[in-house]
Design a protein around this motif. Structure first.
Motif, PDB file in Angstrom:
ATOM      1  N   LEU A 101      -1.174   1.753  20.777  1.00  0.00           N
ATOM      2  CA  LEU A 101      -1.238   0.490  20.025  1.00  0.00           C
ATOM      3  C   LEU A 101      -2.541   0.407  19.232  1.00  0.00           C
ATOM      4  O   LEU A 101      -2.560   0.024  18.053  1.00  0.00           O
ATOM      5  CB  LEU A 101      -1.124  -0.697  21.004  1.00  0.00           C
ATOM      6  N   ASP A 102      -3.623   0.795  19.879  1.00  0.00           N
ATOM      7  CA  ASP A 102      -4.943   0.773  19.237  1.00  0.00           C
ATOM      8  C   ASP A 102      -4.945   1.666  17.992  1.00  0.00           C
ATOM      9  O   ASP A 102      -5.457   1.291  16.936  1.00  0.00           O
ATOM     10  CB  ASP A 102      -5.983   1.261  20.252  1.00  0.00           C
ATOM     11  N   THR A 140       4.019  -6.337  17.661  1.00  0.00           N
ATOM     12  CA  THR A 140       4.134  -4.980  18.185  1.00  0.00           C
ATOM     13  C   THR A 140       5.022  -4.953  19.428  1.00  0.00           C
ATOM     14  O   THR A 140       5.390  -6.006  19.960  1.00  0.00           O
ATOM     15  CB  THR A 140       2.744  -4.418  18.529  1.00  0.00           C
ATOM     16  N   THR A 162      -9.384   1.797  24.114  1.00  0.00           N
ATOM     17  CA  THR A 162      -9.037   1.165  22.834  1.00  0.00           C
ATOM     18  C   THR A 162     -10.244   1.123  21.901  1.00  0.00           C
ATOM     19  O   THR A 162     -10.788   0.055  21.606  1.00  0.00           O
ATOM     20  CB  THR A 162      -8.512  -0.268  23.061  1.00  0.00           C
ATOM     21  N   GLY A 194      -3.495 -11.248  22.302  1.00  0.00           N
ATOM     22  CA  GLY A 194      -2.623 -10.673  23.327  1.00  0.00           C
ATOM     23  C   GLY A 194      -1.667 -11.746  23.799  1.00  0.00           C
ATOM     24  O   GLY A 194      -2.065 -12.896  23.982  1.00  0.00           O
ATOM     25  N   LEU A 205      -2.949   0.128  15.156  1.00  0.00           N
ATOM     26  CA  LEU A 205      -3.689  -0.976  14.526  1.00  0.00           C
ATOM     27  C   LEU A 205      -4.766  -0.449  13.575  1.00  0.00           C
ATOM     28  O   LEU A 205      -4.967  -0.979  12.476  1.00  0.00           O
ATOM     29  CB  LEU A 205      -4.339  -1.826  15.626  1.00  0.00           C
ATOM     30  N   PHE A 233      -1.203  -7.154  26.099  1.00  0.00           N
ATOM     31  CA  PHE A 233      -2.581  -6.653  26.070  1.00  0.00           C
ATOM     32  C   PHE A 233      -3.519  -7.603  26.810  1.00  0.00           C
ATOM     33  O   PHE A 233      -3.732  -8.728  26.399  1.00  0.00           O
ATOM     34  CB  PHE A 233      -3.022  -6.504  24.615  1.00  0.00           C
ATOM     35  N   LEU A 244      -0.518  -8.454  19.912  1.00  0.00           N
ATOM     36  CA  LEU A 244      -0.708  -7.257  20.739  1.00  0.00           C
ATOM     37  C   LEU A 244       0.111  -7.433  22.011  1.00  0.00           C
ATOM     38  O   LEU A 244      -0.273  -8.185  22.914  1.00  0.00           O
ATOM     39  CB  LEU A 244      -2.177  -7.075  21.111  1.00  0.00           C
TER      40      LEU A 244
END
Ligand code: GP9
Ligand code: MN
Length: 427
Positions: A232-233, A196, A55, A258, A236, A40, A37
């Motif tokens: 991003l959340d 990512t 998130t 992260g 995923l 993060f 991540l």
């Protein structure tokens, strides 16, 4: 020379933490899907902005009532100038990044005894890294060969057309989508590292991808940080759905981490608005927490584990879950599930955190009250020395390329970088 590696070996063997029998080998022979991540920080978890979770999907893993997952809420990054590359190095080798520069660049052709190579030799794992940026960034296309990574799916494998790209490269949603068929074709068991990219400074996002309003501090990067985190959340969540549909979910350990902070201390004014507290040096150290979340199919998770732990602990933890004794390898971290886990977290600066006290900005602090400790105990001073010593030893390993002189065990075969070809090099 070879005497130097003996000193290191004695240190790491002495620090070694015996595996916890309850967990040892629970992931043996399974695939490993390692999800990076980008930028993060843990403060995002369960954080609400404008009355909404930022998130919700990652929160659902962390607050998982079925106890599939274990979330380490006192897990820290230890990266320096190498940023992402330092996080990659540390999670796959249990060595620290260098105090200056990026070891991936300056020492990318070292001898490594890295997790992908060990898993390949011990349990037949094939390995791949997936990342929607040019392969030469951070010298990845060189160093991965020395770490024994079989395939590197860089931006040349993805649809990099206009709407799919922002900031450094491929957007996370097309990234996961287009990675799925490649993942499904990999020979099992595999070790796949999904990296990512969209949630990266300065947190640019296209209007159609923004599903939460920015924060209102007036500091653009901080305000957008929540929007790219949300994106991003969502990416995923989609990836998890696809993994479940493909059946890979039940055959794979999923490990999420992260890599480093996203909001540097240049943004303290805005950050103090976000968390409602002044950002003191101690608070800034506290903010270096990044999530570590893991699910091993068939193994009951622990919910939230409060152990102080960090990127250096990932490799020994993974080895033990796979049923491989980590003791043979040079590693500065210890198994996070072990009863004997060493719960001090060195930062690259020599500062460090423990459950009871920390050393930040030349000052010892009580971890519970955040009060300064005027008269540090002998134990605290010793801990500080150990941290310095450990960092020095790790630097010696990298700068002296000392693993050249080390043979972990009879089974170990040195990695031959000339046997790896990525992208166009294949033909
Ligand atoms: C680039 C990406 C970002 O490929 O990994 O790296 P960072 O700036 O976070 O080190
Ligand atoms: Mn990064």
């Amino acid at each position: 020379d070879s005497d130097d590696i003996t000193v290191v070996e004695n240190y790491t063997k002495n620090k070694f933490a015996e595996p916890n029998e309850e967990y040892f080998g629970k992931g043996k022979g399974k695939n490993v899907i390692k999800i990076h991540l980008e930028s993060f920080q843990s403060f995002l978890i369960d954080y609400e902005l404008h009355g909404e979770e930022v998130t919700p999907f990652i929160n659902s893993l962390v607050n998982d009532k079925s106890k599939d997952f274990t979330y380490f809420d006192n897990f820290f990054h230890q990266t320096e100038q190498g940023k992402t590359a330092d996080a990659e190095l540390t999670t796959d080798t249990s060595l620290y990044g260098l105090p200056q520069g990026a070891a991936f660049v300056t020492n990318g052709d070292n001898t490594f005894q890295a997790l992908p190579a060990i898993l390949n030799q011990q349990q037949g794992h094939t390995s791949a890294v997936f990342h929607g940026d040019d392969k030469s960034f951070w010298n990845r296309d060189e160093v991965y060969k020395y770490m024994g990574i079989d395939e590197f799916y860089d931006s040349s494998y993805y649809d990099m057309s206009y709407g799919n790209v922002i900031n450094y490269g491929l957007k996370d949603k097309p990234f996961f989508e287009e990675s799925m068929p490649i993942l499904e074709d990999m020979e099992e068991p595999f070790y796949a590292h999904m990296m990512t990219l969209t949630h990266h400074h300065p947190y640019l996002i296209d209007e159609e991808d923004a599903t939460i309003e920015p924060a209102g501090t007036g500091d653009g990067s901080v305000d957008r940080y929540f929007q790219t985190a949300r994106y991003l959340d969502e990416s995923l969540e989609q990836f998890f759905k696809d993994l479940k549909e493909s059946g890979l979910y039940e055959d794979s350990i999923i490990m999420i981490y992260g890599d480093h902070y996203g909001i540097s201390d240049n943004h303290n004014r805005a950050m103090s608005e976000i968390i409602g507290e002044e950002i003191t040096p101690k608070k800034n150290a506290d903010l270096q927490r990044v999530p570590f979340i893991i699910r091993v199919p068939g193994m009951e998770g622990q919910g939230t584990n409060h152990e102080y732990s960090s990127l250096i602990d990932v490799m020994p933890t993974m080895l033990h879950l796979m049923g491989i004794d980590a003791q043979d390898y040079i590693q500065f971290g210890t198994d996070m599930f072990s009863e004997d886990h060493k719960g001090f977290v060195p930062f690259r600066s020599g500062e460090f955190m423990t459950e009871d006290y920390s050393y930040v900005n030349d000052t010892f602090y009580d971890s519970e009250t955040d009060e300064e400790i005027e008269e540090p105990t002998e134990e605290m001073k010793k801990q500080k020395e150990q941290v310095m010593h450990e960092l020095e030893l790790s630097d010696q390993v990298l700068l002296g390329d000392l693993l050249r002189f080390y043979t972990p065990n009879e089974e170990w075969e040195p990695v031959d970088p000339k046997q790896y070809f990525y992208g166009k090099e294949k033909n």
